[in-house]
Design a protein around this motif. Structure first.
Motif, PDB file in Angstrom:
ATOM      1  N   ASP A  11      13.234  49.069  36.896  1.00 48.39           N
ATOM      2  CA  ASP A  11      14.522  48.870  37.460  1.00 48.39           C
ATOM      3  C   ASP A  11      15.317  47.317  37.513  1.00 48.39           C
ATOM      4  O   ASP A  11      16.463  47.232  37.303  1.00 48.39           O
ATOM      5  N   LEU A  12      14.288  46.320  37.356  1.00 45.66           N
ATOM      6  CA  LEU A  12      14.874  44.831  37.418  1.00 45.66           C
ATOM      7  C   LEU A  12      15.023  44.284  35.999  1.00 45.66           C
ATOM      8  O   LEU A  12      15.509  43.291  35.977  1.00 45.66           O
ATOM      9  N   GLY A  13      14.284  45.033  35.024  1.00 43.90           N
ATOM     10  CA  GLY A  13      14.377  44.631  33.756  1.00 43.90           C
ATOM     11  C   GLY A  13      13.522  43.466  33.360  1.00 43.90           C
ATOM     12  O   GLY A  13      13.626  42.692  32.720  1.00 43.90           O
ATOM     13  N   VAL A  14      12.289  43.513  34.138  1.00 39.38           N
ATOM     14  CA  VAL A  14      11.500  42.217  34.150  1.00 39.38           C
ATOM     15  C   VAL A  14       9.934  42.923  33.720  1.00 39.38           C
ATOM     16  O   VAL A  14       9.940  44.279  33.616  1.00 39.38           O
ATOM     17  N   THR A  15       8.961  42.208  33.572  1.00 40.79           N
ATOM     18  CA  THR A  15       7.676  42.921  33.395  1.00 40.79           C
ATOM     19  C   THR A  15       6.853  43.035  34.567  1.00 40.79           C
ATOM     20  O   THR A  15       7.218  42.335  35.669  1.00 40.79           O
ATOM     21  N   ASP A  16       5.979  43.844  34.576  1.00 41.27           N
ATOM     22  CA  ASP A  16       5.072  44.032  35.632  1.00 41.27           C
ATOM     23  C   ASP A  16       4.276  42.764  36.322  1.00 41.27           C
ATOM     24  O   ASP A  16       4.260  42.346  37.390  1.00 41.27           O
ATOM     25  N   ARG A  17       4.158  41.689  35.396  1.00 43.76           N
ATOM     26  CA  ARG A  17       3.517  40.505  35.634  1.00 43.76           C
ATOM     27  C   ARG A  17       4.529  39.641  36.423  1.00 43.76           C
ATOM     28  O   ARG A  17       4.094  39.207  37.365  1.00 43.76           O
ATOM     29  N   ALA A  46      17.690  45.018  47.722  1.00 43.84           N
ATOM     30  CA  ALA A  46      18.251  43.860  48.451  1.00 43.84           C
ATOM     31  C   ALA A  46      17.960  42.902  47.430  1.00 43.84           C
ATOM     32  O   ALA A  46      18.971  41.799  47.304  1.00 43.84           O
ATOM     33  N   PHE A  47      16.900  42.661  46.934  1.00 46.47           N
ATOM     34  CA  PHE A  47      16.380  41.609  45.979  1.00 46.47           C
ATOM     35  C   PHE A  47      17.352  41.943  44.582  1.00 46.47           C
ATOM     36  O   PHE A  47      17.602  40.637  44.313  1.00 46.47           O
ATOM     37  N   ALA A  48      17.415  42.792  44.244  1.00 44.61           N
ATOM     38  CA  ALA A  48      18.269  42.822  42.971  1.00 44.61           C
ATOM     39  C   ALA A  48      19.806  42.530  43.239  1.00 44.61           C
ATOM     40  O   ALA A  48      20.346  41.806  42.323  1.00 44.61           O
ATOM     41  N   ARG A  49      20.149  42.716  44.280  1.00 49.26           N
ATOM     42  CA  ARG A  49      21.704  42.088  44.807  1.00 49.26           C
ATOM     43  C   ARG A  49      21.573  40.804  45.071  1.00 49.26           C
ATOM     44  O   ARG A  49      22.696  39.876  44.449  1.00 49.26           O
ATOM     45  N   ARG A  50      20.778  40.043  45.411  1.00 47.37           N
ATOM     46  CA  ARG A  50      20.652  38.847  45.507  1.00 47.37           C
ATOM     47  C   ARG A  50      20.279  38.100  44.114  1.00 47.37           C
ATOM     48  O   ARG A  50      20.752  36.718  44.084  1.00 47.37           O
ATOM     49  N   TYR A  51      19.318  38.569  43.477  1.00 48.90           N
ATOM     50  CA  TYR A  51      18.668  37.720  42.353  1.00 48.90           C
ATOM     51  C   TYR A  51      19.122  38.318  40.966  1.00 48.90           C
ATOM     52  O   TYR A  51      19.234  37.291  39.885  1.00 48.90           O
ATOM     53  N   PRO A  97      16.073  36.467  37.660  1.00 47.18           N
ATOM     54  CA  PRO A  97      14.793  37.041  36.781  1.00 47.18           C
ATOM     55  C   PRO A  97      14.385  36.504  35.369  1.00 47.18           C
ATOM     56  O   PRO A  97      15.629  35.883  34.595  1.00 47.18           O
ATOM     57  N   THR A  98      13.366  36.453  35.028  1.00 43.62           N
ATOM     58  CA  THR A  98      13.139  35.804  33.553  1.00 43.62           C
ATOM     59  C   THR A  98      13.884  36.402  32.783  1.00 43.62           C
ATOM     60  O   THR A  98      14.171  35.629  31.480  1.00 43.62           O
ATOM     61  N   GLY A  99      14.213  37.747  32.778  1.00 43.38           N
ATOM     62  CA  GLY A  99      15.072  38.210  31.738  1.00 43.38           C
ATOM     63  C   GLY A  99      16.490  37.793  31.735  1.00 43.38           C
ATOM     64  O   GLY A  99      17.161  37.689  30.396  1.00 43.38           O
ATOM     65  N   ALA A 100      16.972  37.246  32.756  1.00 45.70           N
ATOM     66  CA  ALA A 100      18.250  36.589  32.738  1.00 45.70           C
ATOM     67  C   ALA A 100      18.087  35.140  31.953  1.00 45.70           C
ATOM     68  O   ALA A 100      19.104  34.969  31.250  1.00 45.70           O
ATOM     69  N   TRP A 101      17.266  34.575  32.288  1.00 38.15           N
ATOM     70  CA  TRP A 101      16.978  33.247  31.579  1.00 38.15           C
ATOM     71  C   TRP A 101      16.920  33.376  30.151  1.00 38.15           C
ATOM     72  O   TRP A 101      17.404  32.653  29.232  1.00 38.15           O
ATOM     73  N   ARG A 102      16.268  34.365  29.735  1.00 33.83           N
ATOM     74  CA  ARG A 102      16.078  34.662  28.199  1.00 33.83           C
ATOM     75  C   ARG A 102      17.441  34.810  27.585  1.00 33.83           C
ATOM     76  O   ARG A 102      17.738  34.293  26.477  1.00 33.83           O
TER      77      ARG A 102
END
Length: 239
Positions: A11-17, A46-51, A97-102
């Protein structure tokens, strides 16, 4: 309803790690049920809305390099004072999230692949005109990737890249074992220590590789930079 780590990662578009790291850092509430993490949909939303940015927009090359420089504690002198102030404010906000930085660093520059023999690879890595990145700079993340001899480097500009490829006799190939990248913008420097590219750039290049070990090393490096550097950026007075 409870969500598993894999569901949250999707859902967040990141890895399990990445999800487990957020849980351990206290950014994502979770409880252990039967030895596995379970998260509530409400907490995840809530996390997704903030981050998570509503729309991840890639940085321009000069801004991407400036962000990477700040992450390594280097002042990007190619930015105006107002640009530097805005960038610092952006970096000191809630970590994406890491995916956003990428995605944001995807505009850092142009890459080209070449085919090269072992002697050519050694000469490229030893050249004073190159700085190592990706798997060639894995000493930054403490994990030497194995495989066929290759090189992944950045150079200051296209003229340097042309001179190197001609001088070493490198052949352009989409499946080549050498990658040479150019910033795509005028910057004063392309590394923090003269040997390896800024760590966010190294991480970005690792995450573009096909090797899952390289991608994992890139994510680990981004997490390390986030944890070590952004707090420093947010507390440093504007210059």
């Amino acid at each position: 309803m409870g969500m598993a780590v894999a569901d949250v990662a999707r859902d967040l578009g990141v890895t399990d790690r990445r999800v487990r790291s957020l849980i351990k850092a206290g950014a994502l509430p979770a409880e252990k049920v039967g030895g596995v993490y379970v998260l509530s949909e409400r907490d995840v939303d809530a996390f997704a809305r903030r981050y998570r940015p509503k729309h991840v927009r890639a940085m321009s090359p000069r801004i991407a390099w400036a962000a990477a420089a700040l992450g390594d504690g280097v002042r990007p002198t190619w930015l105006r004072a107002d640009e530097l102030s805005r960038l610092r404010a952006r970096l000191s906000s809630e970590a994406a999230p890491t995916g956003a930085w990428r995605a944001q660093l995807a505009a850092a520059g142009a890459r080209a692949r070449f085919r090269a023999g072992p002697a050519q690879v050694d000469a490229l890595l030893d050249s004073p005109h190159t700085v190592r990145t990706g798997a060639s700079a894995t000493n930054v993340v403490g994990d030497r990737l194995t495989g066929a001899p290759g090189a992944d480097v950045w150079v200051a500009n296209a003229d340097v890249a042309i001179e190197l490829t001609r001088g070493l006799g490198l052949l352009r190939s989409s499946a080549g074992n050498v990658t040479i990248s150019v910033p795509g913008a005028d910057v004063d420097r392309i590394s923090a220590d003269g040997r390896n590219a800024f760590r966010l750039i190294v991480a970005r290049d690792l995450m573009l590789e096909d090797d899952p070990r390289a991608r994992a090393a890139g994510e680990d490096l981004i997490l390390h930079v986030e944890q070590e550097a952004w707090w420093r950026v947010s507390r440093r007075p504007a210059q």
